[in-house]
Design a protein around this motif. Structure first.
Motif, PDB file in Angstrom:
ATOM      1  N   UNK A  99     -31.264  26.988 -67.300  1.00 17.98           N
ATOM      2  CA  UNK A  99     -29.923  27.027 -67.895  1.00 17.98           C
ATOM      3  C   UNK A  99     -29.603  25.705 -68.594  1.00 17.98           C
ATOM      4  N   UNK A 100     -28.664  25.793 -69.555  1.00 16.70           N
ATOM      5  CA  UNK A 100     -28.203  24.595 -70.256  1.00 16.70           C
ATOM      6  C   UNK A 100     -27.148  23.900 -69.398  1.00 16.70           C
TER       7      UNK A 100
ATOM      8  N   UNK B 121     -25.057  21.721 -69.985  1.00 19.26           N
ATOM      9  CA  UNK B 121     -23.770  21.465 -70.632  1.00 19.26           C
ATOM     10  C   UNK B 121     -22.816  22.649 -70.491  1.00 19.26           C
ATOM     11  N   UNK B 122     -23.354  23.822 -70.100  1.00 20.56           N
ATOM     12  CA  UNK B 122     -22.514  25.008 -69.814  1.00 20.56           C
ATOM     13  C   UNK B 122     -22.029  24.961 -68.368  1.00 20.56           C
ATOM     14  N   UNK B 123     -21.642  23.785 -67.888  1.00 18.10           N
ATOM     15  CA  UNK B 123     -21.450  23.666 -66.434  1.00 18.10           C
ATOM     16  C   UNK B 123     -20.334  24.549 -65.901  1.00 18.10           C
ATOM     17  N   UNK B 124     -19.372  24.895 -66.730  1.00 16.04           N
ATOM     18  CA  UNK B 124     -18.308  25.779 -66.233  1.00 16.04           C
ATOM     19  C   UNK B 124     -18.894  27.111 -65.772  1.00 16.04           C
ATOM     20  N   UNK B 125     -19.751  27.685 -66.592  1.00 14.06           N
ATOM     21  CA  UNK B 125     -20.362  28.980 -66.244  1.00 14.06           C
ATOM     22  C   UNK B 125     -21.389  28.825 -65.122  1.00 14.06           C
TER      23      UNK B 125
ATOM     24  N   UNK C 118     -23.614  13.107 -72.131  1.00 15.76           N
ATOM     25  CA  UNK C 118     -22.533  12.748 -73.054  1.00 15.76           C
ATOM     26  C   UNK C 118     -22.323  11.235 -73.135  1.00 15.76           C
TER      27      UNK C 118
ATOM     28  N   UNK D 133     -20.994   9.248 -70.809  1.00 11.86           N
ATOM     29  CA  UNK D 133     -19.698   8.823 -70.253  1.00 11.86           C
ATOM     30  C   UNK D 133     -19.729   8.908 -68.721  1.00 11.86           C
TER      31      UNK D 133
ATOM     32  N   UNK E 205     -15.735  10.281 -64.271  1.00 14.06           N
ATOM     33  CA  UNK E 205     -14.262  10.346 -64.248  1.00 14.06           C
ATOM     34  C   UNK E 205     -13.700  10.635 -65.632  1.00 14.06           C
ATOM     35  N   UNK E 206     -14.438  10.280 -66.680  1.00 16.38           N
ATOM     36  CA  UNK E 206     -13.992  10.607 -68.038  1.00 16.38           C
ATOM     37  C   UNK E 206     -14.035  12.117 -68.269  1.00 16.38           C
ATOM     38  N   UNK E 207     -15.070  12.772 -67.710  1.00 15.86           N
ATOM     39  CA  UNK E 207     -15.156  14.233 -67.845  1.00 15.86           C
ATOM     40  C   UNK E 207     -13.988  14.907 -67.140  1.00 15.86           C
TER      41      UNK E 207
ATOM     42  N   UNK F 294     -10.964  13.889 -67.126  1.00 14.17           N
ATOM     43  CA  UNK F 294      -9.686  13.677 -67.799  1.00 14.17           C
ATOM     44  C   UNK F 294      -9.274  12.223 -67.921  1.00 14.17           C
TER      45      UNK F 294
ATOM     46  N   UNK G  21      -6.271   7.813 -70.269  1.00 13.15           N
ATOM     47  CA  UNK G  21      -5.420   8.894 -70.796  1.00 13.15           C
ATOM     48  C   UNK G  21      -4.904   9.796 -69.688  1.00 13.15           C
TER      49      UNK G  21
ATOM     50  N   UNK H  56     -17.450  21.887 -75.288  1.00 11.95           N
ATOM     51  CA  UNK H  56     -18.557  21.336 -74.513  1.00 11.95           C
ATOM     52  C   UNK H  56     -18.059  20.255 -73.556  1.00 11.95           C
TER      53      UNK H  56
ATOM     54  N   UNK I 152     -16.943  21.705 -70.601  1.00 10.53           N
ATOM     55  CA  UNK I 152     -17.931  22.468 -69.843  1.00 10.53           C
ATOM     56  C   UNK I 152     -18.150  23.884 -70.322  1.00 10.53           C
TER      57      UNK I 152
END
Lengths: 372, 367
Positions: free
Chosen positions: A79-80, A82-86, A117, A119, A122-124, A126, B83, B122, B125
């Motif tokens: 799996x990719x 970056x599709x972490x939500x799914x 990414x 980063x 904690x940046x992911x 928000x 932010x 992306x 996510x």
């Protein structure tokens, strides 16, 4: 971009001083499970979960390893990331109650995505809601004079938030310890107590009335985790804020605790909520219900503690408990520190943690995709 | 990386042919845009609908003033990494004013994702894979026109339609819903939206009367603030209710859950106060096992893109993102609906930027 393998490792992290938990007896080492996600484009991600959490989540090291190798790992391979939500949604419900396994994989996925990414995690989530991470410290069971000395030492070191384990019998022993600690630290340090379910609701109401002079910031899990009616009764019959810890085992629990106004505060931990995404969601639900939060952890290594610290930076919480990797004889993870009462992370990509994989014991690798 | 400058613009986007709302006719969207510029030159854009007095009491001038006097000072000069703290302060600095907060929150998200060089979906996510259903809306008009329009939408690929109701006499609503259901057949999902038009008693009787046309949902039957009225209707009818005007804040959402008032949240960035708050509402919907729809006001492409990116990073039952329909000349190019399904622009951040020459500067604040 694909996840090519899920590697699983074990390592025991011996404690300088074994600790006693009311339900677990003496704990001499943290029996940690580590995961590493590998990708076809180079970057990897690391996660950690405490294996010997039988008294907290029902997990054991072997169970966490087996759940990752047999059930959860195969869902991620191919799996990719970056599709972490799914991907994370796919892990939900795959194994009932797979707390540690899911938390370790979620952590590794966030670490990996942060690195991809460029980063910090904690940046992911928000961005930062606070500048510093002041942690509390716990005073474990022991005589009043020892508790007072320990408390004074923590305050001298820089801690401004202390929590005393209570629930001894007769209750006067608790009163004596709490009074001794409050007298030792003065009125300006935040003081709380943690019952770890030791009381009945009726006892709690009576005992807390007696503890009112000590200006307690909150009382953690006074009654059995299943006794939500009792917990709510206590919350309604004391002015001291009541916090749920063991009663929070899932997002469903968080919904009920917030919806039905069972408590004033929740103690959120990655391992109970299936990882970073689960903790974020739990915090959101708590906020809709007007509950305040403590973000904490079980005793675990520096990688898992760093993950909790990233959550603590990005999620609005009244209290933090980030001393879980203190007192380890050795830790293969570096990047997290707790000094003078304040936690720090390395603000590199991902979790900002360097993990010395050579010091871990490989116990299995998943390279094939889930077949059904 | 610090936020060096915040600029606010307005733009009037004429609509052809415009649409009727129960309070009157809307012939143009009066939009408010925010542009943030970081000290390294990166920019982030946000947009919200301004002329929403009939919906939320907000206006372009009010949104500009809220940004200028209350919200801009919380972000200008601040590191982008903080932010989250800035967004948390929005509600303490200023009650209500969700649209102004949304414009700034969207710009902060756009800037963060652009700085990382990834599309916003992306960053959150999400993924492009799969087909996320979109819906279309049949505004007020004669029954035969509604039926014709419904067939046209179905021909375009839409499988989910919503009919505006709340006309007097009620027979007009019945005729339109019946005409649409007969025109599209039973395979198409049909909802009605009353936009607060009914009393509790009317709602119960009228929903019972409309249920024979197989409704999947009834949106906002009673007054926005009458949350207990929503719950009373919910208990009396079979069809699940959707909260739209009743759902702004996190507290609204939890109150609706506590009352068991709805089966659906209608989540809109402009009501929630941006992506962060919308994601919190979604977390509650998921925890409470409610369905949610990601929608928007009629508004421009930049605002629509923000909602579309969030849709790819969440699991709404469907989207209601036809907001750019009928805009004559949008300063932001692009579209999000293709054959009844959602597509989003590729590229860092929102993937689109407006043509600045088409915008009217309102104010700027520089650190």
């Amino acid at each position: 971009m694909k996840i090519t393998a899920v590697e699983v490792y074990r390592k025991d992290l011996p404690l300088e001083t074994p600790f006693q938990h009311f339900a677990s007896g003496s704990v001499r080492a943290l029996e940690e499970v580590y995961v590493r996600l590998l990708t076809d484009e180079g970057p990897s991600g690391h996660g950690e979960a405490r294996g010997n959490s039988h008294y907290l989540t029902g997990d054991t090291p072997d169970r966490v390893v087996a759940e990752i190798l047999q059930h959860l790992g195969p869902r991620l391979v191919g799996r990719d990331p970056r599709d972490w939500h799914a991907l994370l949604a796919d892990l939900d419900g795959t194994v009932v109650g797979a707390h540690g396994a899911r938390s370790a994989l979620d952590m590794a996925l966030h670490d990996l995505v942060g690195r991809l990414h460029g980063v910090p995690v904690f940046e992911l989530l928000g961005g930062a809601v606070r500048e510093a991470l002041p942690s509390n410290q716990s005073i474990f069971y022991g005589p009043p004079d020892a508790a007072a000395r320990q408390a004074a030492a923590y305050v001298a070191d820089g801690f401004r938030y202390l929590k005393v384990r209570a629930g001894l019998r007769p209750f006067q022993r608790d009163v004596d310890r709490i009074r001794a600690v409050r007298e030792a630290i003065g009125p300006d340090v935040s003081l709380a107590i943690d019952l770890n379910m030791a009381w009945t609701a009726r006892e709690a109401v009576a005992h807390l009335r007696q503890l009112e002079p000590f200006d307690l910031a909150y009382v953690e899990q006074p009654v059995h985790y299943r006794d939500l009616a009792g917990l709510r009764h206590v919350t309604q019959h004391t002015d001291i804020p009541i916090m749920a810890d063991e009663s929070v085992q899932s997002l469903d629990d968080v919904l009920v605790l917030a919806r039905d106004r069972v408590v004033d505060l929740l103690h959120l931990k990655l391992i109970k909520l299936g990882g970073i995404a689960g903790l974020w969601r739990a915090a959101a639900v708590a906020e809709t219900g007007g509950l305040e939060l403590m973000i904490g952890q079980t005793n675990e290594g520096g990688l898992a503690t760093a993950a909790a610290a990233h959550c603590a930076l990005a999620v609005k919480a009244r209290y933090l408990e980030l001393y879980g990797s203190e007192g380890l004889v050795e830790d293969p993870a570096s990047g997290f520190a707790l000094r003078h009462g304040v936690a720090t992370i390395t603000e590199g990509p991902g979790l900002g943690v360097t993990l010395d994989v050579a010091r871990l014991k490989p116990v299995g690798t998943v390279t094939g995709e889930a077949t059904g | 990386m610090r936020i060096r400058r915040l600029e606010v613009f307005t733009a009037r986007l004429p609509l052809e042919p415009g649409f009727s709302h129960f309070t009157g006719r809307v012939t143009a969207l009066e939009e408010v845009f925010v542009r943030l510029t970081a000290d390294d030159g990166q920019v982030g854009w946000g947009e919200v609908r301004g002329n929403m007095s009939y919906f939320s009491g907000e206006s372009p001038a009010g949104i500009v003033a809220a940004l200028r006097d209350y919200l801009a000072p919380l972000v200008v000069g601040r590191p982008l990494r903080e932010r989250g703290g800035a967004i948390a302060q929005f509600d303490r600095a200023l009650a209500g004013n969700a649209a102004a907060k949304a414009a700034l929150d969207i710009a902060l998200h756009d800037l963060a994702a652009r700085a990382a060089g990834v599309p916003l979906y992306r960053w959150l996510g999400g993924r492009r894979a799969g087909r996320l259903a979109g819906s279309e809306c049949l505004f007020y008009g004669p029954a035969d026109e509604a039926a014709t329009q419904a067939q046209a939408y179905v021909a375009q690929g839409f499988r989910i339609l919503k009919v505006r109701v709340g006309l007097e006499p009620f027979a007009l609503d019945v005729a339109r819903v019946r005409a649409v259901r007969e025109a599209v057949g039973n395979e198409i999902s049909l909802a009605v939206d009353a936009n607060q038009a009914w009393t509790v008693k009317q709602a119960i009787g009228r929903i019972h009367a409309l249920e024979r046309y197989r409704l999947d949902c009834v949106e906002q039957p009673v007054a926005a603030r009458d949350l207990t009225g929503m719950a009373e209707v919910a208990r009396a009818v079979e069809t699940p209710l959707m909260a739209d005007e009743s759902l702004y804040s996190l507290e609204d959402a939890m109150t609706l859950v506590r009352l068991g008032a709805v089966g659906y949240f209608h989540v809109k960035l402009v009501k929630a106060g941006g992506l962060h708050r919308a994601r919190q509402l979604i977390a509650l919907a998921e925890a409470a096992r409610l369905d949610y729809v990601l929608g928007q006001m009629n508004e421009g492409m930049l605002a629509t893109a923000a909602a579309a990116h969030l849709a790819l990073a969440s699991t709404p039952k469907y989207t209601e993102l036809y907001g750019t329909d009928g805009i004559v000349a949008d300063p932001t190019p692009g579209h999000v609906y293709l054959s009844g399904a959602l597509v989003v622009p590729e590229g860092p951040g929102l993937g689109v930027v407006p043509d600045e020459r088409r915008l009217e500067p309102a104010f700027e604040r520089t650190a």
